[in-house]
Scaffold this active site. Structure first.
Site, PDB file in Angstrom:
ATOM      1  N   ASP A  98      57.916  32.098   9.675  1.00  0.00           N
ATOM      2  CA  ASP A  98      58.319  32.950  10.780  1.00  0.00           C
ATOM      3  C   ASP A  98      59.256  34.015  10.219  1.00  0.00           C
ATOM      4  O   ASP A  98      59.858  33.819   9.165  1.00  0.00           O
ATOM      5  CB  ASP A  98      59.023  32.098  11.838  1.00  0.00           C
ATOM      6  CG  ASP A  98      59.291  32.879  13.106  1.00  0.00           C
ATOM      7  OD1 ASP A  98      58.537  33.815  13.384  1.00  0.00           O
ATOM      8  OD2 ASP A  98      60.263  32.546  13.811  1.00  0.00           O
ATOM      9  N   ASP A 133      61.684  27.595  13.106  1.00  0.00           N
ATOM     10  CA  ASP A 133      62.968  27.067  13.567  1.00  0.00           C
ATOM     11  C   ASP A 133      63.146  27.125  15.074  1.00  0.00           C
ATOM     12  O   ASP A 133      64.150  26.661  15.596  1.00  0.00           O
ATOM     13  CB  ASP A 133      64.123  27.823  12.906  1.00  0.00           C
ATOM     14  CG  ASP A 133      64.171  29.288  13.324  1.00  0.00           C
ATOM     15  OD1 ASP A 133      63.171  29.779  13.888  1.00  0.00           O
ATOM     16  OD2 ASP A 133      65.201  29.945  13.087  1.00  0.00           O
ATOM     17  N   ASP A 162      57.984  27.453  17.995  1.00  0.00           N
ATOM     18  CA  ASP A 162      57.281  27.103  16.763  1.00  0.00           C
ATOM     19  C   ASP A 162      56.783  25.651  16.770  1.00  0.00           C
ATOM     20  O   ASP A 162      55.983  25.276  15.921  1.00  0.00           O
ATOM     21  CB  ASP A 162      58.211  27.291  15.546  1.00  0.00           C
ATOM     22  CG  ASP A 162      58.572  28.746  15.305  1.00  0.00           C
ATOM     23  OD1 ASP A 162      57.707  29.604  15.549  1.00  0.00           O
ATOM     24  OD2 ASP A 162      59.708  29.010  14.890  1.00  0.00           O
TER      25      ASP A 162
END
Length: 782
Positions: A471, A670, A674
């Protein structure tokens, strides 16, 4: 007892008019220094008025004042110990003893800092030394016979030698080896044949034969007798027992070192804490600290529990969590973790997680649970072990028959020795220990480097990963965006645009919203109140501010409201090219301006991406940000591929699409959004600074929240799997060569025949060598 309360018109406790309040006081519950004028209330107890910083402090005090004015340490609660088998984690008992499946000694399920003496090791050590002392005379006579001939070359009657062997070997076999016979018998009763089945059969056969040969020699066929005397094998039985006991001692000692890394982590927590109570400091045992207690941490001390800094400032060495040597600055409001090392400053903190709830305890608990899981590669060893013992018994029977039919004289004596050697040399434990020992040591080593492995399967799968998805926010970047640019279109001005945007963002939980609000306050802009707030997932927010309709988001949000964002494109494109995240602002159906937020790239990101490339991994960035900004960040850090403008519910589908292409995917994230993608990936990697649900969905957790942790995790995975394969190779090759040689296949060609004594030594070496090889992972460089 004098106990009164005085309430004001607002419902809060206030000072009586005739009692002037002191200048500054201490909250007796949390120890915080407060101004009585700012206190939420007060309480008079035993003629003394106490002030409180928060309503919860007042409630706790009024419920039990004595516990804060003269607190007593809580009685420790005895935890019931549980024991499990390293090879069969499904076996759990409330006391130490042998595993009912494999016969190995059970070990504590929970690791503690100061492990007491292992009762199994103490018992086996005592049995070993006594057995060794008793076996020496028997072994000496046997060696004398080999060098000088039977009866020491005629110097002693062979019958006397047999009786000496019987006297000295009997306590060795019937006392020192008794646990082996118990475990061997249990394996037959439970139909789980194991190493102790073979040891009991081999030692028992040699001893019973020798006893019968000593007591009733004439009942034996001529093939067993030499000059009318049966040659006994008391030395074989006794020495085998001594060597097996030695192997048990060495194995138990080596197994005790597999959790050394976890015990080192637990020892990081100090034994005492300095509690601030009633305006004074008091050192108390760590077990006495409760949630809500206020603690003082002095320079150079380890932080006792998890909590939040109330006063003071310092730097804290968090290397034990993150693996990073650079200390982290901590000030009021910052979270601190038990076991980390305070630097040169001093601060006061509030205890929030104590005992088994601290991060340190959770790390040890998670790693302990991971150590009991099975890697898929273990299934091969399990299948082979299921057929191993019956196959060895059949091999021993075949060897006995072959030697009895075509062996040299005395045939039956050679047949017995060969069968015993086959039973003793086989070592199913080496196969069984190959994977669990490596997993135990590897996960412990990972915990020291800030890598928490949830299960062994994730450790094995990560070695085969070829694509890593990361990410952008919080993984490649700091995750702490800052407002950097504001631009307005006429007739609007920049302060007005920022004020309107900040107003609608007040109710949003998005990280960019906090950055816009902080930026407005830093610029001294008054933020009005918004109404009719609405958050549109993946697009932005809308609301009403001072009668004006405000839109703040991307082009899709403006398009849905029939606002043409074309006039903002040029400014937005320039800011995105610089790696900034742009938010378009519209007021009353007209484009008003753009706001740009930048999230600094982590300093270690580029080096970490390069290291992952060196390991043959393809790096892909998955982000909800626009393609221009995402590509700018990707170019700065060296990412191979970018998938931008992804909505939260599309991340999982992106992972699934890559898996459909045949890629082995690891996903690092995180955030709460996700979690589905982390669960879908072959290996989910949660950044420890992220949301709890993300950590729960992942197979690995990086406590440092840094990409460098992925590099270390990959190295750990490859080192552990390499170690497992080495262990399996050692176990397979040892048994594949040892059993046939013990059966005597080399005798016709090279006249090589292994004595049961040497077979026992080889068996001991095989298990210890597997454990010793696994322990090398403690020193692997990550």
């Amino acid at each position: 007892m004098d106990e009164t309360q005085v309430y004001g018109s607002d419902g809060k406790m206030t000072e009586p008019a005739d009692t002037p309040p002191p200048e500054m006081v201490l909250d007796p519950v949390c120890g915080m220094t407060i101004d009585p004028a700012d206190a939420v209330g007060s309480w008079i107890y035993n003629g003394q008025r106490y002030y409180f910083c928060h309503e919860s402090c007042r409630e706790r005090f009024t419920a039990d004042p004595d516990s804060f004015l003269a607190p007593s340490a809580p009685e420790p609660v005895a935890a019931s110990a549980e024991y499990t088998c390293p090879m069969h984690p499904e076996i759990v008992r409330d006391r130490p003893g042998p595993c009912p499946i494999c016969g190995m000694a059970l070990e504590p399920r929970t690791v503690i800092a100061e492990q007491g003496p292992n009762p199994e090791l103490v018992d086996m050590t005592r049995r070993f030394w006594i057995a060794a002392a008793l076996a020496i005379p028997v072994f000496a006579l046997a060696m004398g016979d080999m060098v000088l001939g039977m009866g020491l070359g005629g110097r002693i009657d062979t019958r006397v030698s047999n009786w000496i062997g019987l006297i000295f070997s009997t306590p060795v076999v019937l006392w020192a080896a008794w646990p082996f016979f118990e475990r061997g018998w249990n394996s037959i009763v439970t139909r789980h044949a194991n190493m102790f089945t073979l040891i009991a059969l081999g030692v028992g056969a040699a001893y019973v034969f020798s006893v019968a040969g000593t007591l009733v020699p004439r009942t034996f066929p001529a093939g067993f007798r030499v000059h009318g005397v049966v040659e006994t094998y008391f030395d074989t039985a006794a020495v085998i027992v001594v060597l097996v006991l030695l192997g048990q001692v060495l194995e138990l000692r080596a197994r005790g070192q597999t959790n050394a890394a976890l015990r080192d982590l637990l020892r990081l927590a100090p034994n005492t804490a300095r509690v601030v109570r009633g305006g004074r400091d008091e050192d108390v045992p760590l077990a006495s600290v409760s949630t809500g207690d206020v603690l003082r941490v002095r320079p150079g001390e380890r932080i006792p529990v998890d909590g939040t800094v109330l006063e003071g400032r310092s730097t804290v060495d968090e290397a034990m969590l993150t693996g990073e040597p650079i200390p982290v600055e901590k000030e009021t409001g910052a979270r601190v973790t038990g076991g980390t090392m305070n630097g040169t400053g001093s601060f006061v903190m509030r205890a929030e997680r104590v005992g088994a709830d601290t991060l340190l305890a959770q790390i040890v608990r998670m790693v302990s649970e991971a150590q009991r899981t099975r890697a898929p590669i273990q299934r091969l060893a399990d299948r082979i072990a299921g057929y191993f013992v019956p196959a060895v018994v059949i091999a021993a029977i075949v060897a006995f028959i072959a030697w009895a039919l075509v062996g040299p004289e005395p045939r039956l004596a050679h047949a017995l020795l060969s069968a015993v050697a086959v039973l003793i040399i086989a070592c199913p434990c080496a196969l069984g220990l190959a994977t669990p020992m490596a997993v135990m040591v590897g996960t412990g080593r990972g915990a020291q480097a800030g890598i928490l492995i949830r299960n062994a399967e994730a450790l094995e799968r990560f070695e085969r990963v070829d694509t890593v998805i990361v990410d952008k926010t919080g993984t490649l970047t700091e995750g702490k965006p800052r407002l950097v640019s504001v631009a307005a279109l006429a007739p609007f001005d920049e302060p007005g645009v920022l004020a309107m945007a900040a107003a609608v963002e007040q109710a949003s939980e998005h990280p960019l919203a906090a950055a816009i609000l902080d930026g407005a306050r830093e610029r001294g802009i008054r933020v009005p109140t918004a109404s009719a707030f609405e958050s549109v997932t993946g697009r932005g927010v809308r609301g009403t501010v001072d009668g004006s309709q405000v839109l703040a988001g991307n082009a899709a949000l403006l398009g849905e409201a029939h606002v043409d964002p074309a006039r903002l494109d040029e400014q937005a494109r320039a800011l995105r090219t610089a790696g900034q995240t742009v938010m378009l602002i519209a007021l009353d159906g007209k484009p008003a301006g753009v706001i740009a937020v930048a999230d600094p790239i982590k300093p270690s990101a580029r080096a970490a991406i390069a290291a992952l490339h060196e390991q043959g991994l393809r790096i892909l960035m998955l982000t909800g940000d626009n393609a221009v900004t995402a590509n700018a960040v990707a170019e700065a850090v060296g990412v191979d591929e970018v998938i931008a403008d992804v909505l939260p519910d599309q991340k999982r589908e992106a992972v699934r699409r890559l898996q459909a292409e045949g890629r082995k995917v690891a996903m690092a994230g995180d955030g709460i959004n996700d979690a589905p993608a982390l669960a879908q990936a072959d290996v989910g990697i949660a950044m420890g600074t992220g949301a709890d649900v993300a950590i729960e969905s992942a197979g690995m957790t990086l406590l440092g929240g840094d990409l460098a942790g992925i590099v270390r995790a990959r190295r750990l995975s490859r080192a552990t799997m390499r170690n497992i394969r080495q262990n399996l190779f050692l176990a397979f090759v040892y048994n594949a060569l040892g059993v046939p040689v013990a059966a005597g296949v080399l005798y016709p060609l090279m006249s090589i025949l292994i004595s049961p004594i040497w077979a026992s030594a080889a068996m001991t070496f095989s298990s210890v060598s597997v454990i010793a090889n696994a322990l090398r992972l403690r020193r692997v460089n990550l």
